[in-house]
Design a protein around this motif. Structure first.
Motif, short mmCIF file in Angstrom:
data_model
loop_
_atom_site.label_atom_id
_atom_site.label_comp_id
_atom_site.label_asym_id
_atom_site.label_seq_id
_atom_site.Cartn_x
_atom_site.Cartn_y
_atom_site.Cartn_z
N ILE A 106 0.85 -1.16 -0.07
CA ILE A 106 0.02 -0.05 -0.02
C ILE A 106 0.85 1.36 -0.04
CG2 ILE A 106 -1.91 1.23 0.93
CD1 ILE A 106 -2.50 -1.61 -0.04
N ASP A 121 0.34 9.35 2.45
CA ASP A 121 0.48 10.26 1.45
C ASP A 121 0.88 11.82 1.91
OD1 ASP A 121 0.77 12.12 -0.80
OD2 ASP A 121 -1.44 11.53 -1.70
N ASP A 156 -7.43 8.43 3.07
CA ASP A 156 -6.75 7.95 1.95
C ASP A 156 -6.12 6.83 1.87
OD1 ASP A 156 -5.49 8.77 -0.84
OD2 ASP A 156 -3.68 8.54 0.64
N TRP A 157 -5.57 6.57 3.25
CA TRP A 157 -4.59 5.04 3.23
C TRP A 157 -5.31 3.86 3.27
CZ3 TRP A 157 -3.71 0.69 6.01
CH2 TRP A 157 -2.55 0.15 5.75
N ARG A 207 -7.11 3.25 -0.33
CA ARG A 207 -6.03 2.77 -0.96
C ARG A 207 -5.78 1.15 -0.70
NH1 ARG A 207 -1.49 6.48 0.73
NH2 ARG A 207 -0.11 4.96 0.19
N CYS A 208 -5.98 0.84 0.67
CA CYS A 208 -5.94 -0.46 1.05
C CYS A 208 -7.10 -1.30 0.52
CB CYS A 208 -5.91 -0.35 2.84
SG CYS A 208 -5.60 -2.12 3.48
N THR A 217 -8.80 -0.62 -2.02
CA THR A 217 -8.75 -0.84 -3.31
C THR A 217 -7.89 -2.24 -3.78
OG1 THR A 217 -8.91 1.68 -3.83
CG2 THR A 217 -8.17 0.06 -5.62
N LYS A 218 -6.87 -2.31 -2.92
CA LYS A 218 -6.20 -3.63 -3.03
C LYS A 218 -6.86 -5.01 -2.66
CE LYS A 218 -2.07 -1.98 -4.59
NZ LYS A 218 -1.39 -2.45 -5.69
N LYS A 227 -8.55 12.11 -5.59
CA LYS A 227 -7.59 10.97 -5.77
C LYS A 227 -8.49 9.70 -5.60
CE LYS A 227 -4.01 9.80 -3.53
NZ LYS A 227 -3.01 9.22 -2.51
N ASN A 228 -9.60 9.81 -4.83
CA ASN A 228 -10.16 8.61 -4.37
C ASN A 228 -11.84 8.17 -4.93
OD1 ASN A 228 -8.17 7.13 -2.39
ND2 ASN A 228 -8.46 9.46 -1.82
#
Length: 309
Positions: A181, A185, A196-197, A200-201, A203-204, A253-254
Motif C-alpha cells: 500500500i 501520502d 486516503d490510506w 488505497r488498502c 482498493t487492493k 484521488k479517491n
C-alpha cells in the motif's frame, strides 16, 4: 510464529506535546502484550521539549529537524520500524491513553484478507462517550463519517465489523502492507491521510476492521483546535485551509467518476456557506484561507508554507 509472539512497533508522534506524550508512554508501560516497543518521533519541537524526551527510558527516539506534519513524521517512524523488521506497525496518537489489554484483541483481529484494524476509541472526558468506532464513506456526497462520534457507549458499539476507513489515531497493520500500500501520502500533511490510506488498502482488496474489544481514550483535538475562541473563532485559519484543501485533494484521488457530480455540487454548497458566514462575521483571514484551500485543493500539490498568511 504465533500472533502473540509477533513484534509490534508503536509509533508515537510528538510536537511540543510532552505532557500528553509522557502520559501515553506511561500507559503503554502497563500493557500486557510482551513484544511491543515504542518508536517516538519528535517533529521538530523546541529544544527544551526534546531534552525532556531524551530522558525517557526504554523507547527509540527519532529527532526530526523540523515539523514534517502528521504524515511526514509518522512516515519516518513507520519507515524505521519497517526497516528494522517488526511484524506489525501501529500509529498511535500521543494524546491517547490505552487500557493494559488493548493490543491483544487488535493483533488477534487479523485474519486472511484483513489489512488494518482499529480499537474502540472513547473521549477522555466523559470517558463513556465514543470518539471513533470506525468510519464510513458516503460517495454520493464525498463525505467521510465517523461512526458513533459523540454517542454514549452502548452494546451496539461492541460488535466487531468491517468499516470503510479507520483512523490514524490508532491504526495497526502488518508491516508487509508498506510494500503493498505504501506510506501515508505526504501531500496531505494532516487530515484525510488516514481515509486516503484506508481506501488505497480497500482498493487492493483488503478488509478494514473495527475491534471493540480493544479500548483506548483520546484527548479530543488536543493539538489541532484551540479551546480558546479568538477573532477567527475556535478553528484556526490554517486548520480551515488544510481541511478544505485536503478534502478536495482526497476526492480527486479517491472518488469514482460517477459520483463526482453530486459530491462536488455538495462541496460547492458547503464551501459557499463557509464563505458567506465568514463575510458576515468579519473573519477575513479565514475567508482568505478558505479560498486558498479551494485553489490548492484543485491544483497540483505544492509544499505548505506556514509563514504565508
Amino acid at each position: 510464529m504465533s500472533k502473540k509472539e509477533a513484534s509490534v512497533a508503536i509509533v508515537l508522534l510528538n510536537w511540543n506535546g510532552f505532557n500528553h506524550t509522557i502520559k501515553c508512554i506511561e500507559s503503554l508501560r502497563d500493557i500486557t502484550y510482551n513484544n511491543a516497543e515504542v518508536v517516538l518521533v519528535d517533529n521538530g519541537s523546541e529544544n527544551s521539549e526534546v531534552e525532556k524526551l531524551r530522558e525517557i527510558a526504554g523507547i527509540k527516539l527519532i529527532e526530526n529537524d523540523k515539523n514534517y506534519g502528521f504524515t511526514g513524521g509518522n512516515n519516518i517512524g513507520l519507515k524505521y520500524a519497517f526497516e528494522h523488521g517488526y511484524d506489525y506497525l501501529m500509529m498511535l496518537n500521543n494524546d491517547t491513553i490505552v487500557e493494559p489489554g488493548f493490543l491483544e484483541p487488535l493483533i488477534n483481529g487479523f485474519d486472511e484478507g484483513t489489512g488494518a484494524v482499529q480499537p474502540k476509541i472513547y473521549t477522555m472526558d466523559p470517558p463513556d462517550t465514543i470518539w471513533n468506532a470506525g468510519g464510513k464513506f458516503n460517495k454520493w456526497l464525498g463525505l467521510t463519517k465517523t461512526i458513533g462520534s459523540g454517542a454514549k457507549d452502548n452494546p451496539s458499539f461492541d460488535v466487531q465489523m468491517e468499516v470503510d476507513w479507520i483512523t490514524g489515531c490508532a491504526m495497526v497493520f502488518p508491516a508487509r502492507m508498506i510494500s503493498e500500500i505504501g506510506y501515508l501520502d505526504d501531500n496531505f500533511f494532516i487530515l484525510f491521510e488516514d481515509s486516503d490510506w484506508s481506501l488505497r488498502c480497500r482498493t487492493k482488496g483488503y478488509k478494514l476492521k473495527y475491534v471493540p474489544q480493544s479500548r483506548i481514550y483520546h484527548f479530543e483535538s488536543a493539538t489541532a483546535v484551540s479551546r480558546v475562541k479568538g477573532k477567527e473563532g475556535f478553528r484556526s485559519p490554517f486548520r480551515q485551509y488544510i481541511n478544505i484543501r485536503n478534502h478536495l485533494y482526497f476526492l480527486r484521488k479517491n472518488l469514482p467518476l460517477p459520483y463526482w457530480p453530486t459530491a462536488f455540487i455538495y462541496q460547492i454548497y458547503k464551501i459557499s456557506g463557509f464563505l458567506v458566514y465568514y463575510l458576515l462575521r468579519g473573519r477575513w483571514k479565514k475567508f482568505r484561507f478558505t479560498l486558498r484551500g479551494v485553489k490548492d485543493g484543485l491544483s497540483p500539490y505544492k509544499e505548505i508554507d506556514f509563514n504565508n498568511g
